[in-house]
Structures are given as structure tokens and as C-alpha cells.
Design an enzyme around this catalytic site. Structure first.
Site, PDB file in Angstrom:
ATOM      1  N   SER A  41      -0.770   2.623  -9.055  1.00 42.39           N
ATOM      2  CA  SER A  41      -2.166   3.057  -8.988  1.00 42.39           C
ATOM      3  C   SER A  41      -2.176   4.584  -9.082  1.00 42.39           C
ATOM      4  O   SER A  41      -2.490   5.277  -8.133  1.00 42.39           O
ATOM      5  CB  SER A  41      -2.814   2.582  -7.687  1.00 42.39           C
ATOM      6  OG  SER A  41      -2.149   3.106  -6.569  1.00 42.39           O
ATOM      7  N   HIS A 160      -0.663  -3.706  -6.426  1.00 44.55           N
ATOM      8  CA  HIS A 160       0.693  -3.958  -5.916  1.00 44.55           C
ATOM      9  C   HIS A 160       0.954  -5.438  -5.650  1.00 44.55           C
ATOM     10  O   HIS A 160       2.081  -5.818  -5.347  1.00 44.55           O
ATOM     11  CB  HIS A 160       0.936  -3.170  -4.626  1.00 44.55           C
ATOM     12  CG  HIS A 160       0.877  -1.691  -4.825  1.00 44.55           C
ATOM     13  ND1 HIS A 160       0.823  -0.804  -3.786  1.00 44.55           N
ATOM     14  CD2 HIS A 160       0.871  -0.943  -5.954  1.00 44.55           C
ATOM     15  CE1 HIS A 160       0.780   0.426  -4.261  1.00 44.55           C
ATOM     16  NE2 HIS A 160       0.799   0.370  -5.573  1.00 44.55           N
ATOM     17  N   GLU A 169      -3.695  -1.529   0.431  1.00 47.35           N
ATOM     18  CA  GLU A 169      -2.729  -1.489   1.533  1.00 47.35           C
ATOM     19  C   GLU A 169      -3.387  -1.584   2.900  1.00 47.35           C
ATOM     20  O   GLU A 169      -4.322  -0.852   3.201  1.00 47.35           O
ATOM     21  CB  GLU A 169      -1.923  -0.173   1.491  1.00 47.35           C
ATOM     22  CG  GLU A 169      -1.099  -0.035   0.229  1.00 47.35           C
ATOM     23  CD  GLU A 169      -0.526   1.368   0.074  1.00 47.35           C
ATOM     24  OE1 GLU A 169      -0.155   1.988   1.088  1.00 47.35           O
ATOM     25  OE2 GLU A 169      -0.474   1.837  -1.071  1.00 47.35           O
ATOM     26  N   GLU A 210       5.359  -3.115  -2.298  1.00 52.30           N
ATOM     27  CA  GLU A 210       5.812  -2.243  -1.206  1.00 52.30           C
ATOM     28  C   GLU A 210       6.309  -3.049  -0.009  1.00 52.30           C
ATOM     29  O   GLU A 210       6.509  -2.510   1.079  1.00 52.30           O
ATOM     30  CB  GLU A 210       4.687  -1.279  -0.802  1.00 52.30           C
ATOM     31  CG  GLU A 210       4.361  -0.320  -1.948  1.00 52.30           C
ATOM     32  CD  GLU A 210       3.318   0.725  -1.596  1.00 52.30           C
ATOM     33  OE1 GLU A 210       2.633   0.583  -0.567  1.00 52.30           O
ATOM     34  OE2 GLU A 210       3.192   1.695  -2.366  1.00 52.30           O
ATOM     35  N   ASP A 247      -5.297   1.852   2.908  1.00 52.45           N
ATOM     36  CA  ASP A 247      -5.358   2.567   1.634  1.00 52.45           C
ATOM     37  C   ASP A 247      -5.984   1.628   0.606  1.00 52.45           C
ATOM     38  O   ASP A 247      -5.273   0.883  -0.066  1.00 52.45           O
ATOM     39  CB  ASP A 247      -3.965   3.009   1.162  1.00 52.45           C
ATOM     40  CG  ASP A 247      -4.028   3.690  -0.206  1.00 52.45           C
ATOM     41  OD1 ASP A 247      -5.154   3.941  -0.699  1.00 52.45           O
ATOM     42  OD2 ASP A 247      -2.953   3.962  -0.792  1.00 52.45           O
ATOM     43  N   GLU A 290      -7.182   6.075   3.580  1.00 52.51           N
ATOM     44  CA  GLU A 290      -6.745   6.847   2.412  1.00 52.51           C
ATOM     45  C   GLU A 290      -7.499   6.352   1.175  1.00 52.51           C
ATOM     46  O   GLU A 290      -7.649   5.133   1.002  1.00 52.51           O
ATOM     47  CB  GLU A 290      -5.232   6.616   2.248  1.00 52.51           C
ATOM     48  CG  GLU A 290      -4.619   7.208   0.997  1.00 52.51           C
ATOM     49  CD  GLU A 290      -3.150   6.806   0.867  1.00 52.51           C
ATOM     50  OE1 GLU A 290      -2.491   6.568   1.905  1.00 52.51           O
ATOM     51  OE2 GLU A 290      -2.660   6.713  -0.270  1.00 52.51           O
ATOM     52  N   ASP A 317      -5.353  10.907  -1.609  1.00 58.18           N
ATOM     53  CA  ASP A 317      -4.138  10.651  -2.389  1.00 58.18           C
ATOM     54  C   ASP A 317      -4.462  10.951  -3.859  1.00 58.18           C
ATOM     55  O   ASP A 317      -4.252  12.069  -4.328  1.00 58.18           O
ATOM     56  CB  ASP A 317      -3.683   9.199  -2.168  1.00 58.18           C
ATOM     57  CG  ASP A 317      -2.578   8.759  -3.115  1.00 58.18           C
ATOM     58  OD1 ASP A 317      -1.965   9.625  -3.752  1.00 58.18           O
ATOM     59  OD2 ASP A 317      -2.331   7.543  -3.236  1.00 58.18           O
ATOM     60  N   LYS A 342       3.044  13.434  -2.352  1.00 52.50           N
ATOM     61  CA  LYS A 342       3.957  12.697  -3.226  1.00 52.50           C
ATOM     62  C   LYS A 342       4.522  13.693  -4.231  1.00 52.50           C
ATOM     63  O   LYS A 342       3.779  14.219  -5.072  1.00 52.50           O
ATOM     64  CB  LYS A 342       3.191  11.617  -3.989  1.00 52.50           C
ATOM     65  CG  LYS A 342       2.684  10.453  -3.140  1.00 52.50           C
ATOM     66  CD  LYS A 342       1.714   9.610  -3.964  1.00 52.50           C
ATOM     67  CE  LYS A 342       1.434   8.257  -3.337  1.00 52.50           C
ATOM     68  NZ  LYS A 342       0.325   7.558  -4.045  1.00 52.50           N
ATOM     69  N   HIS A 370       6.049   7.718  -0.130  1.00 60.19           N
ATOM     70  CA  HIS A 370       6.802   7.088  -1.220  1.00 60.19           C
ATOM     71  C   HIS A 370       5.851   6.753  -2.380  1.00 60.19           C
ATOM     72  O   HIS A 370       4.669   7.065  -2.327  1.00 60.19           O
ATOM     73  CB  HIS A 370       7.452   5.797  -0.696  1.00 60.19           C
ATOM     74  CG  HIS A 370       6.434   4.730  -0.350  1.00 60.19           C
ATOM     75  ND1 HIS A 370       6.754   3.411  -0.120  1.00 60.19           N
ATOM     76  CD2 HIS A 370       5.073   4.803  -0.187  1.00 60.19           C
ATOM     77  CE1 HIS A 370       5.658   2.720   0.152  1.00 60.19           C
ATOM     78  NE2 HIS A 370       4.638   3.535   0.119  1.00 60.19           N
ATOM     79  N   LYS A 393       4.723   7.629   5.065  1.00 61.77           N
ATOM     80  CA  LYS A 393       4.242   6.355   4.545  1.00 61.77           C
ATOM     81  C   LYS A 393       5.335   5.856   3.617  1.00 61.77           C
ATOM     82  O   LYS A 393       5.527   6.402   2.521  1.00 61.77           O
ATOM     83  CB  LYS A 393       2.936   6.620   3.791  1.00 61.77           C
ATOM     84  CG  LYS A 393       2.263   5.385   3.274  1.00 61.77           C
ATOM     85  CD  LYS A 393       1.010   5.746   2.502  1.00 61.77           C
ATOM     86  CE  LYS A 393       0.631   4.594   1.612  1.00 61.77           C
ATOM     87  NZ  LYS A 393      -0.454   4.913   0.697  1.00 61.77           N
TER      88      LYS A 393
HETATM   89  P1  PGA Z   1       1.254   4.052  -6.044  1.00 63.18           P
HETATM   90  O1  PGA Z   1       0.699   3.530  -4.657  1.00 63.18           O
HETATM   91  O2  PGA Z   1       2.607   4.602  -5.831  1.00 63.18           O
HETATM   92  O3  PGA Z   1       1.202   2.821  -6.897  1.00 63.18           O
HETATM   93  O4  PGA Z   1       0.275   5.112  -6.506  1.00 63.18           O
HETATM   94  C1  PGA Z   1       0.877   4.197  -3.452  1.00 63.18           C
HETATM   95  C2  PGA Z   1      -0.405   4.776  -2.927  1.00 63.18           C
HETATM   96  O5  PGA Z   1      -1.488   4.605  -3.526  1.00 63.18           O
HETATM   97  O6  PGA Z   1      -0.381   5.445  -1.909  1.00 63.18           O
HETATM   98 ZN    ZN Z   2      -2.741   5.774  -2.043  1.00 61.31          ZN
END
Ligand code: PGA
Ligand code: ZN
Length: 433
Positions: A41, A160, A169, A210, A247, A290, A317, A342, A370, A393
């Protein structure tokens, strides 16, 4: 110590997609590698992950161009450079690339080298990796290390885990745990209670990208009920021992001005999405949300932050994409109180650390995170401890690429002995469960 050689190769990530590994050779016998993760995503403001787009290889996802850019362009420019000069190394790669979004050499090529240099720097200086990260970050040597509180993914949906919830999430946060190892134990016990509940419903107990379960729930609220039940069975007081974080990854649900929730068969406006979260936050011990809104919906974020009275951590994010320019806009507009960090959204270690500083200096919190496509090399563990941000996370307590991070953090905690403290979670949530 100077860089003797840099090599690269195409390997696989946790989803079976190609990713880049760079190896820094300090001499003929000492080599240190760095691998890059990959999102599903992904936000539109992220640095560019260079893919080959040759349909006959890995369905277009090959990374041989990025590998060639390391071997042919980055390596010759960095050989002989002091490996502990992280800022100089990253600056050199930014110049070689010459674009805003790292699309020329590829953020995956650049970050693989940046991570490999960071790891090699620790080896050159004969330091633990987390100690070296702290040094590069500029943590005063006298301050104790802070172990981060993990946000543990127990239920996957969205991109996911197709077939599960629309929201991506559902996480648990052991805010009352005394140590990182205990936080991990509490989470693992709750995770297994959740498995039992899912099995009793006759649903498959398969997991998503995940490592959280991915049951075919009937609504987006149902996972919250399942988690509350799991907490009760595991003997933990919701909101005191363990709280909940979300999330939704709402950019994935946003189209033509509305948020589309297929489980409810509804399309919500931004204000209605905010009301949904405010309602939940009043009834469940939710302490962090998030990407509750789309990456362009600054006003929606601001409204959510306002309506949850700054008692809930509002995390950007996709909204921020670890990009200092976007974080600055967020600070000005007062839309969030936390930045998700990230490294592959921005593409170098130096810029990632600069974004952490920017967030903390302006009173925001930060979570080291991650990606959904991960590598077997723990990185966020040491990065989380080294920067001392207080939250990580790193997915579920299942699947080895996720568990590798928890295990590394437990090793670090043991290595630090009594010299570390577990971070305090700075938000209480609205509900008193
Ligand atoms: P992604 O998901 O690594 O697929 O972007 C993780 C997140 O959205 O935090
Ligand atoms: Zn996210």
C-alpha cells in the site's frame, strides 16, 4: 575504514518478489550487506522503487537495473570513501541520482547501499549496530537507551490480506508491560487466543503479509470485538495492559471523493470516516490511528486529531512518506502528532534520520516501521533502539521475517541488561474501557 568494494545482487523478499541486496566489502575478508524492504500500500509521495518492467521476468518486478546501477555507477563513486561518513556517502548518491524522487538510480539501489554502509560502519567502529545507529543519529552517549513499545499486528486486511477486512491493520500495544520481552510474551499469548477464537467461528486461521490473521470478518468493526475477546481470554485488561492501534491505510479505500467500505457496503465522506473513528475510540481502547484518511486529506486528518482531543496518536504514513517537506506542511497545518518512519519511502539513512529529528524537535512522536514486503535481516530493531523514538511497528509475532525483529529486540534488551528502560506510551486514548 575505507570502502574496498561494493557489489549487489537480486534476491527475494518475504512475498517472493525480487529485492536488492548491496554488499560493502571493507577488505577481502570483511563484507557487510543491506537489503531493502518493499510496500504494497505504497503512498504516491514515496521515493521511486526501480523495477525492470520486463514482463517475462518476475512479472515485471525484477530489479536488475537497480543492481546494475549499484555495480556500474554507485560502486565506482564510493570506493575509497570512509565508510563511517554516512552523510557524505548518502549525499554522494543523492548527487549521482540527481532527481527529486530518486527515480534515476532507484531508491531501492540507493537505500541498499546506504543500509550496507550503516551496518559496515558499525563493524568498522567495532560497535553494536544499535549503538552505532545512536552515534550516527547523535544520541548523547550518557543518556540511557530506550527500548521501544511494539505495535503488534494481529489482524491483517486491505492489500495485505484479500478477503479479510477493508482496513489494513489491527494492532495491539502492550502499554503496561514492564520490559520488551514481557511485551512480546503478552502479545504472543493474545495472538494465540485470537487464533482460538477465529477457529471457533469456523474461519481459516491463515495469516496475511505481515503475519496477522486474515479471517473473512463481516464488518470492519468485528476485528475489534475479536481482539477484545482475545485480551480477556489472555487475562489482560484492555486499555491498561494492552491497548489497540489501527492502520486503515485509507488511501487505498479512497476514490472519487469517498471512502469505500465493501464490508459495510457503504461509501463515507471524510467527515463520516472521522465520525466512525471517533465512535470507535469512545467504545474501544484505541490509542493510535495511522492513515485513517487519504494521503491528500489534510483537513480530514486535522478534524480527526481535533475530535480525538489529542488523546489518540494520529499517525501519518502515506500522508508524510517520511519526507521532511511533507512533515513540515503537517506541522504547519497541525494535522497529526506522529510520523511513521520508513527508510525506503525517502531512500537514504541520512534523510530518514533527519526526518526523525524534525518530528521529535517539533514535539511529534515517531514510529520506526517495517514494510509489508520484508527481508530476513532485522533492521528496524536496531534502528528503533538507536534513534530512541520509543515505538516500533514490526508486524505480527508470526512469520520469521517479523519474528526476527522481536528476537533481535529481546537480544538487545538482554545485552543492555539494566541499562535500558521500556518507553512510556504518550497517549491514553479517549475511552476508559
Ligand atoms: P506497506 O504497509 O508496507 O504495504 O505500505 C505498511 C503500512 O501501511 O504501514
Ligand atoms: Zn501504514
Amino acid at each position: 575504514m575505507d570502502i574496498f568494494q561494493i557489489t549487489a545482487q537480486e534476491l527475494l523478499d518475504s512475498r517472493g518478489n525480487p529485492t536488492v541486496e548491496a554488499t560493502v566489502h571493507l577488505d577481502r575478508y570483511t563484507r557487510v550487506s543491506g537489503m531493502v524492504p518493499s510496500g504494497a500500500s505504497t503512498g504516491k509521495y514515496e521515493a521511486v522503487e526501480l523495477r525492470d518492467n520486463e514482463p517475462q521476468r518476475y512479472r515485471g518486478k525484477g530489479v536488475l537495473k537497480a543492481v546494475r546501477n549499484i555495480n556500474g555507477i554507485i560502486a565506482p563513486a564510493l570506493i575509497g570513501h570512509d565508510v563511517t561518513d554516512q552523510r557524505g556517502i548518502d549525499q554522494k548518491m543523492i548527487e549521482l541520482d540527481g532527481t527529486e524522487n530518486k527515480s534515476h538510480l532507484g531508491a531501492n539501489a540507493i537505500l541498499a547501499v546506504s543500509i550496507a554502509c550503516l551496518r559496515a560502519g558499525a563493524v568498522a567502529r567495532r560497535m553494536q549496530f544499535y549503538e552505532y545507529v545512536a552515534d550516527v543519529f547523535g544520541k548523547p552517549a550518557r543518556e540511557p537507551f530506550t527500548m521501544p513499545i511494539p505495535l503488534i499486528n494481529v489482524l491483517n486486511g486491505g492489500k495485505h490480506a484479500i478477503g479479510s477486512s477493508d482496513f489494513q491493520e489491527y494492532m495491539i500495544v502492550p502499554i503496561g508491560a514492564p520490559t520488551f520481552a514481557e511485551a512480546t510474551r503478552w502479545a504472543a499469548e493474545t495472538f494465540h487466543e485470537l487464533k482460538g477464537i477465529i477457529r471457533e467461528r469456523g474461519w481459516p486461521t491463515t495469516v496475511g503479509d505481515e503475519g496477522g490473521y486474515a479471517p473473512p470478518v463481516e464488518s470492519n468493526e468485528e476485528p475489534l470485538k475479536l481482539i477484545m475477546q482475545a485480551l480477556e481470554r489472555a487475562g489482560h485488561t484492555p486499555g491498561e495492559d494492552i491497548a489497540i492501534a489501527l492502520d486503515p491505510a485509507a488511501s487505498e479505500l479512497y476514490k472519487d471523493g469517498k471512502y469505500h467500505l465493501t464490508k459495510e457496503g457503504m461509501s463515507l465522506t471524510s467527515a463520516e470516516m472521522v465520525d466512525l473513528f471517533v465512535d470507535w475510540a469512545g467504545r474501544y481502547p484505541i490509542i493510535s490511528i495511522e492513515d485513517g484518511l487519504d494521503e491528500e486529506d489534510w483537513d480530514g486528518f486535522a478534524l480527526l486529531k481535533d475530535k480525538t482531543q489529542n488523546k489518540v496518536q494520529i499517525v501519518g504514513d502515506d500522508l508524510f512518506a517520511t519526507n521532511p517537506q511533507r512533515v513540515r506542511i503537517g506541522i504547519e497545518k497541525n494535522v497529526a502528532n506522529c510520523v511513521l518512519i520508513k527508510a525506503n519511502q525517502i531512500g537514504t539513512i541520512t534523510e530518514t534520520l533527519d526526518t526523525v529529528h524534525l518530528a521529535l524537535d517539533n514535539g511529534l512522536t515517531a514510529i520506526v516501521s517495517h514494510r509489508s514486503g520484508e527481508t530476513e535481516m532485522p533492521f528496524e530493531a536496531d534502528f528503533g533502539v538507536g534513534t530512541g523514538v520509543g515505538q516500533v511497528k514490526i508486524g505480527s509475532v508470526s512469520r520469521s521475517e517479523r519474528v526476527a525483529e522481536y528476537n533481535e529486540l529481546m537480544r538487545i534488551e538482554r545485552h543492555l541488561g539494566g541499562r535500558s528502560i521500556l518507553a512510556h506510551f504518550p497517549f491514553t486514548g479517549v475511552a476508559k474501557a
